[in-house]
Design an enzyme around this catalytic site. Structure first.
Site, PDB file in Angstrom:
ATOM      1  N   ASP A   1       0.835  -1.193   0.000  1.00 18.02           N
ATOM      2  CA  ASP A   1       0.000   0.000   0.000  1.00 18.02           C
ATOM      3  C   ASP A   1       0.875   1.251   0.000  1.00 18.02           C
ATOM      4  OD1 ASP A   1      -2.001   1.892   0.485  1.00 18.02           O
ATOM      5  OD2 ASP A   1      -3.164   0.442   1.643  1.00 18.02           O
ATOM      6  N   ASP A   2       0.846   2.016  -1.079  1.00 13.08           N
ATOM      7  CA  ASP A   2       1.606   3.285  -1.159  1.00 13.08           C
ATOM      8  C   ASP A   2       3.118   3.072  -1.201  1.00 13.08           C
ATOM      9  OD1 ASP A   2      -0.804   4.627  -0.934  1.00 13.08           O
ATOM     10  OD2 ASP A   2      -0.356   5.579   0.983  1.00 13.08           O
TER      11      ASP A   2
ATOM     12  N   CYS B   1      -5.425   4.971  -3.622  1.00 16.54           N
ATOM     13  CA  CYS B   1      -5.674   3.553  -3.317  1.00 16.54           C
ATOM     14  C   CYS B   1      -6.881   2.939  -4.017  1.00 16.54           C
ATOM     15  CB  CYS B   1      -5.882   3.352  -1.818  1.00 16.54           C
ATOM     16  SG  CYS B   1      -4.550   3.991  -0.811  1.00 16.54           S
TER      17      CYS B   1
END
Ligand SMILES: *[C@@H]1O[C@H](CO)[C@@H](O)[C@H](O)[C@H]1NC(C)=O
Ligand SMILES: *[C@@H]1O[C@H](CO)[C@@H](O)[C@H](O)[C@H]1NC(C)=O
Ligand SMILES: *[C@@H]1O[C@H](CO)[C@@H](O)[C@H](O)[C@H]1NC(C)=O
Ligand SMILES: *[C@@H]1O[C@H](CO)[C@@H](O)[C@H](O)[C@H]1NC(C)=O
Ligand SMILES: *[C@@H]1O[C@H](CO)[C@@H](O)[C@H](O)[C@H]1NC(C)=O
Length: 596
Positions: free
Chosen positions: A49-50, A85
């Site tokens: 994530d990220d 996201c």
């Protein structure tokens, strides 16, 4: 990376490898790879994530290097198509650009799990198609935003043989996550480290999948290295009360807290520059103070520490596949939803821009026939992954994909260098967040962060073009300006007014027409947009389009981009003229000379 750091990583690596060597040696229970339905390859997809590519996070992941980079192909020009996201994940699992899913935000009305459902996509995404193709499908971790303790069963996410999802509002709370398994009610894991909780579940699903004896897909989507998010109101049961939502640097497992004491954001040319850069609100940012930089370096180091548990997860998963004797018949794919910036262009920690830090992200694939220890520069995007995975599974491709399957063999990759398209479209709607320190002049969110952008990367050019919803234009030549510091279209830049040895205006007209087609493209028009501009089929690239014989066409006919106003979602009436085959002329802004 400094020597001390390398030594540290090596020391921890060695002890972990030694620990693993006390376990099973070699394959147990080797299952035949051919015959009785066992021949189709398995797929393990690890989605962080990220995670950044440009701030060197992969250098701190020795197991990713050992198991994936050294045994697979790294796609150095892989891009997300929306650097946020939920839209990015929906595009990834559906194979469609955000303007075709209309899931453009993290929460309703424009995004989030409820919007994914109301768009009919819960029946039209990868796990459903893989099940139709005879695969067992499993997933643990974050699926989408606003997939929450309140929305998870209205309806349940479709297509999973087994699932154990991280649920909002506890998705980003590293030490107090909530997971929800199959059709069971949500369970709180207060006091346990989220990524480690996920690792146990991952191994459980892997065992289940192996026992079931069918080809399988497993998605593993840990929260790291996303910032930690919590709110005091959550514990009182009011999940929509976000009045005191707190963004904090990511949290690591206790055992990794001491690592990388000297890690700092790489001081690249675009890091906290003396001169403002970018467009819109970004160009008005002030230079960061030493206090902000110190906090951001801590934030950065915490990301690296949080990623250590992901690195260990990769090691466990790959060793398990090896123990089962199925590693050689399994594709292991490693990527993230979008990139991240810290300090570049004076930005506080976050994503959502179209700078390289935010959109050019890790993609590593190992598997049967995939070249080992190989890197490629072919242009690929998240919308290419659903077709790629269906192809791996031997399932029929769908004609409404906005992407193109990625070649996974030496020959295919060599061929793609010559004939694969050279562009990727990036789009964004709504706010631009600040996940770091809030200052009186730097709020949590900036509105009107709506734009269309595009990267075009050929043998002799490497360009980034963007049009904001307030119609400001940006153009960067990454061959001479990799940090994207000089907007060639900004009136303050002492530009030579030439690009690629041609008048700047001439190149800009081509780029604008190309993006004009791409901003609302569907299916094959997204992968072959030149065909829409040149139906005769004699243009395949920017290079072809720059031929003088098309000058008149681009100066008088091919339409251009112009927003009517800024919106928080995909309101098509506010996005100006739309491309229609055969109707280019009527779309040309007669004043286009003013902004090129
Ligand atoms: C929202 O949560 C905050 C912090 O817990 C609390 O002070 C406030 O009263 C809550 N507001 C509502 C409308 O529930
Ligand atoms: C952790 O989350 C649960 C809800 O899942 C909540 O009841 C509990 O109060 C939270 N713990 C802390 C320390 O806030
Ligand atoms: C929860 O908080 C939101 C926003 O602060 C508020 O509008 C809502 O009334 C609260 N709900 C309950 C049940 O307290
Ligand atoms: C956002 O854009 C709208 C419409 O384009 C404009 O009216 C508004 O002033 C802008 N707001 C900000 C904060 O820039
Ligand atoms: C996208 O969704 C929003 C919110 O539901 C809606 O207002 C808008 O018209 C939709 N856009 C398109 C192009 O369908």
């Amino acid at each position: 990376m400094g020597h001390a750091l390398k030594a540290l990583i090596l020391a921890s690596l060695t002890s972990q490898i030694q620990a693993s060597w006390t376990g099973t040696f070699g394959p147990v229970n080797q299952r035949p790879l051919t015959g009785s339905g066992g021949s189709r390859p398995n797929i393990v997809f690890i989605l962080t994530d990220d995670q950044d590519l440009h701030m060197q996070s992969l250098d701190y992941m020795p197991f990713v290097k050992k198991h994936l980079t050294d045994h697979g192909t790294s796609f150095r020009r892989h891009f997300c198509t929306t650097a946020l996201c939920c839209p990015s994940r929906v595009s990834l699992w559906t194979g469609k650009a955000a303007h075709n899913t209309n899931v453009t935000d993290v929460t309703p009305p424009y995004g989030g799990y409820p919007k994914f459902v109301s768009q009919g996509l819960n029946e039209k995404y990868l796990p459903v198609w893989l099940q139709d193709a005879g695969y067992n499908t499993y997933y643990t971790g974050k699926l989408f935003n606003a997939h929450s303790v309140d929305t998870y069963n209205t309806p349940f996410a479709a297509g999973w043989t087994g699932s154990d999802f991280l649920l909002d509002p506890f998705t980003y709370w590293y030490m107090n996550s909530t997971f929800q398994r199959n059709r069971d009610p949500p369970v709180s894991y207060e006091g346990q480290y989220s990524v480690d909780v996920l690792a146990e579940k991952a191994i459980g699903f892997l065992d289940e999948a192996y026992e079931a004896g069918k080809p399988f897909f497993i998605g593993l989507a840990p929260v790291a290295p996303h910032s930690d998010i919590q709110s005091p109101a959550f514990k009182h049961g009011n999940h929509s009360n976000i009045t005191e939502v707190q963004f904090r640097p990511p949290v690591s497992a206790e055992r990794h807290a001491h690592l990388f004491p000297d890690a700092k954001v790489p001081r690249t040319a675009n890091f906290n520059p003396d001169k403002p850069s970018g467009g819109g609100w970004i160009r008005n940012l002030r230079k960061q103070s030493p206090e902000v930089i110190e906090f951001n370096d801590y934030f950065y180091a915490q990301r690296l520490r949080a990623l250590q548990s992901v690195d260990e997860l990769v090691d466990r998963v790959v060793r398990r596949l090896e123990d089962f004797g199925i590693l050689d018949n399994t594709y292991v794919i490693y990527s993230t939803d979008n990139g991240y910036h810290i300090g570049q262009h004076r930005l506080h920690p976050s994503k959502q821009c179209s700078f390289e830090e935010d959109i050019n992200i890790p993609l590593i694939i190992r598997g049967p026939g995939v070249p080992e220890k190989f890197t490629t520069d072919i242009v690929t995007a998240h919308t290419d992954l659903a077709p790629t995975l269906l192809k791996i599974a031997g399932a029929p491709l769908r004609d409404d994909f906005d992407g193109l399957a990625i070649p996974l063999t030496q020959d295919g990759l060599a061929q793609a260098k010559d004939d694969r398209h050279e562009h990727v479209t990036v789009e964004h709607w709504g706010f631009g967040a600040n996940e770091g320190l809030i200052l009186d002049w730097y709020p949590r969110a900036r509105l009107n962060h709506t734009y269309k952008a595009m990267r075009v990367i050929g043998k002799s050019y490497n360009l980034h073009y963007q049009v904001w919803c307030h119609n400001e234009h940006e153009l960067y030549d990454l061959n001479t300006d990799p940090g994207q510091m000089v907007n060639l279209l900004h009136p303050d830049e002492p530009s030579t007014r030439t690009l690629l040895g041609l008048p700047l205006q001439k190149v800009t007209r081509r780029l604008d027409s190309l993006l004009f087609v791409l901003k609302s493209c569907r299916g094959q028009t997204c992968t072959n947009p030149w065909r829409a501009l040149h139906p005769e089929g004699n243009v395949e690239s920017l290079k072809d389009a720059l031929s003088p014989r098309f000058d008149t066409f681009y100066e008088t006919a091919a339409g251009n981009i112009r927003f009517e106003k800024c919106e928080a979602g995909y309101i098509v009436e506010s996005e100006g003229p739309q491309f229609k085959q055969g109707l280019l002329e009527s779309n040309l802004d007669p004043n286009w000379h003013e902004w090129t």
